[in-house]
Design an enzyme around this catalytic site. Structure first.
Site, PDB file in Angstrom:
ATOM      1  N   ASP A 254       0.843  -1.079  -0.129  1.00 29.84           N
ATOM      2  CA  ASP A 254       0.044   0.079   0.018  1.00 29.84           C
ATOM      3  C   ASP A 254       0.721   1.396  -0.078  1.00 29.84           C
ATOM      4  O   ASP A 254       0.625   2.176   0.755  1.00 29.84           O
ATOM      5  CB  ASP A 254      -0.973  -0.042   1.225  1.00 29.84           C
ATOM      6  CG  ASP A 254      -1.776   1.101   1.193  1.00 29.84           C
ATOM      7  OD1 ASP A 254      -2.203   1.572  -0.073  1.00 29.84           O
ATOM      8  OD2 ASP A 254      -2.847   1.221   1.956  1.00 29.84           O
ATOM      9  N   ARG A 258       0.282   9.018   1.095  1.00 28.55           N
ATOM     10  CA  ARG A 258      -0.608   9.028   2.199  1.00 28.55           C
ATOM     11  C   ARG A 258       0.074   8.225   3.365  1.00 28.55           C
ATOM     12  O   ARG A 258      -0.134   8.473   4.396  1.00 28.55           O
ATOM     13  CB  ARG A 258      -2.043   8.780   2.159  1.00 28.55           C
ATOM     14  CG  ARG A 258      -2.165   7.208   1.722  1.00 28.55           C
ATOM     15  CD  ARG A 258      -3.483   6.950   1.466  1.00 28.55           C
ATOM     16  NE  ARG A 258      -3.645   5.494   0.640  1.00 28.55           N
ATOM     17  CZ  ARG A 258      -3.455   5.357  -0.431  1.00 28.55           C
ATOM     18  NH1 ARG A 258      -3.345   6.368  -1.288  1.00 28.55           N
ATOM     19  NH2 ARG A 258      -3.488   4.273  -0.924  1.00 28.55           N
ATOM     20  N   ASN A 259       1.011   7.290   2.752  1.00 28.55           N
ATOM     21  CA  ASN A 259       1.683   6.373   3.679  1.00 28.55           C
ATOM     22  C   ASN A 259       3.207   6.579   3.815  1.00 28.55           C
ATOM     23  O   ASN A 259       4.078   5.618   4.024  1.00 28.55           O
ATOM     24  CB  ASN A 259       1.572   4.848   3.066  1.00 28.55           C
ATOM     25  CG  ASN A 259       0.006   4.322   3.827  1.00 28.55           C
ATOM     26  OD1 ASN A 259      -0.469   4.831   4.700  1.00 28.55           O
ATOM     27  ND2 ASN A 259      -0.439   3.446   3.015  1.00 28.55           N
ATOM     28  N   ASP A 272       3.353   2.280   7.880  1.00 28.46           N
ATOM     29  CA  ASP A 272       1.980   1.179   7.529  1.00 28.46           C
ATOM     30  C   ASP A 272       2.768   0.206   6.671  1.00 28.46           C
ATOM     31  O   ASP A 272       2.030  -0.410   5.867  1.00 28.46           O
ATOM     32  CB  ASP A 272       0.952   1.944   6.809  1.00 28.46           C
ATOM     33  CG  ASP A 272       0.100   2.574   8.131  1.00 28.46           C
ATOM     34  OD1 ASP A 272       0.595   1.969   9.064  1.00 28.46           O
ATOM     35  OD2 ASP A 272      -1.096   2.866   7.709  1.00 28.46           O
TER      36      ASP A 272
END
Length: 389
Positions: A254, A258-259, A272
């Site tokens: 992922d 945003r991560n 994450d």
């Protein structure tokens, strides 16, 4: 300010590879643990009637089926057709395919009790709850799939605390993430500092990243404040973190702006990673990040370091478009169709041609033809030395 000054040497946490094995429990106790009775919920216990054998207990149609796992010439079998050396291999087989059972094994009831706690404690990763100071302001830094992320102080230092309210399945995933994080240490990965076990709740304590997520950073500052040097720095940092994961054969699944989080001194770090996400993603579910995911991962659920490279290409596009949402003119439902026909996004305005070249290579439909993170890192570091200051 290093976060490692006051830590005793700590070792990697290896969780029990058979969390579904409950040892000597009676049939009635197994049935009371298998709740709610969703099809495919299972556990394994030692057989009470046949010492030395095991029993696989599986929910189906609101009932519990008990299958005897017998030993036959030191091999394990349920039906005298399929034979396994180890209990874990037998369980893996029936997780993939029902193969004669009432249903495929879908999720397990993990053994409760101090098993995980003691694994983290032995390895030196447990933080007592009283060492965390949440202050008067219960500041929520973010809301994740499992629970809130809050700001706290640990020994005078700001930390981020991911809190999970106990739900057996989420807790298992959460602890799997934490145990993986204990084995990984790199300047461009968000560092785990410890785990708190508080009754039914588990807290994951990580370093605090003062400037928030990369996507918010790019959007809020925009072209006026984010320089070319910042862009190549963020790209290189994220790539260095990913090259390290690649070297450890860890797949992120992922990767997106945003991560990636930004520290006080503007270092980008990947976060994450290592969440066992396959259960929580479904193609129909809102959570599946279609625009970031490689076609083979979407189609076949085939996640790999190469599918991470595809996502990195999208992340580069985000960096050079100052946080725009990818495929801006294509409806979400059509993205995969276009991509599989070979469509690639154009270069963002002002993006250096060498960077766009890396994006296009990352978006090769053949995973084997995509570059490795190690190679991309070399290119980015070279560009950094020749880039506009």
């Amino acid at each position: 300010m290093g976060s490692n000054n006051y830590f005793q040497p700590r070792s990697e946490v290896k969780l029990n590879s058979m969390p579904w094995f409950h040892g000597k429990i009676k049939r009635e106790e197994a049935e009371s643990l298998l709740q709610p009775r969703e099809d495919g919920l299972f556990l394994v216990r030692e057989s009470t009637n046949f010492p030395g054998d095991y029993t696989l207990c599986v929910c189906y149609n609101n009932k519990v089926e008990h299958y005897r796992v017998s030993k036959n010439n030191s091999k394990l079998t349920i039906d005298d057709e399929e034979f396994f050396d180890k209990l874990s291999q037998l369980v893996e087989h029936y997780q993939k395919d029902a193969d004669g059972l009432c249903t495929r094994l879908r999720m397990s009831v993990p053994k409760r009790g101090g098993l995980e706690f003691s694994a983290f404690e032995k390895a030196g990763w447990v933080i007592p709850l009283e060492d965390l100071d949440f202050g008067d302001v219960r500041e929520v830094l973010g809301r994740g799939e499992f629970g809130d992320v809050r700001l706290a102080f640990y020994r005078g230092q700001k930390v981020a605390v991911k809190i999970i309210k106990d739900s057996t399945k989420a807790a298992q995933n959460f602890l799997a993430e934490a145990s993986l994080m204990t084995s990984l240490r790199h300047a461009n990965l968000v560092q785990l500092m410890g785990v708190v076990f508080d009754g039914a709740n588990i807290y994951l304590v990580t370093e605090f990243m003062a400037k928030g997520s990369l996507v918010d950073y790019l959007r809020s500052r925009g072209r006026l404040h984010v320089t070319k040097r910042d862009q190549i720095d963020f790209a290189t940092h994220a790539c260095a973190g990913m090259a390290y994961l690649e070297s450890k054969h860890v797949v992120h699944r992922d990767l997106a702006a945003r991560n990636v989080l930004i520290s006080e001194d503007c270092v980008a770090k990947v976060c994450d990673f290592g969440l066992a996400r396959e259960e929580s993603f479904s193609l129909r579910g809102e959570k599946f990040p279609i625009k970031w995911t490689a076609p083979e991962a979407l189609r076949l659920n085939a996640f790999s370091n190469k599918s991470d490279v595809w996502s990195f290409g999208i992340l580069l596009w985000e960096i050079y478009s100052f946080g725009r949402v990818p495929y801006p003119r294509i409806p979400l439902d059509d993205v995969m169709k276009h991509v599989e026909k070979g469509y690639k996004m154009e270069a963002p305005e002002g993006c250096p041609s060498e960077i766009y070249e890396i994006m296009k290579q990352s978006w090769n439909l053949d995973p084997e033809k995509r570059p490795t993170f190690a190679l991309i890192l070399k290119k980015l570091e070279h560009l950094k030395t020749t880039a506009v200051q």
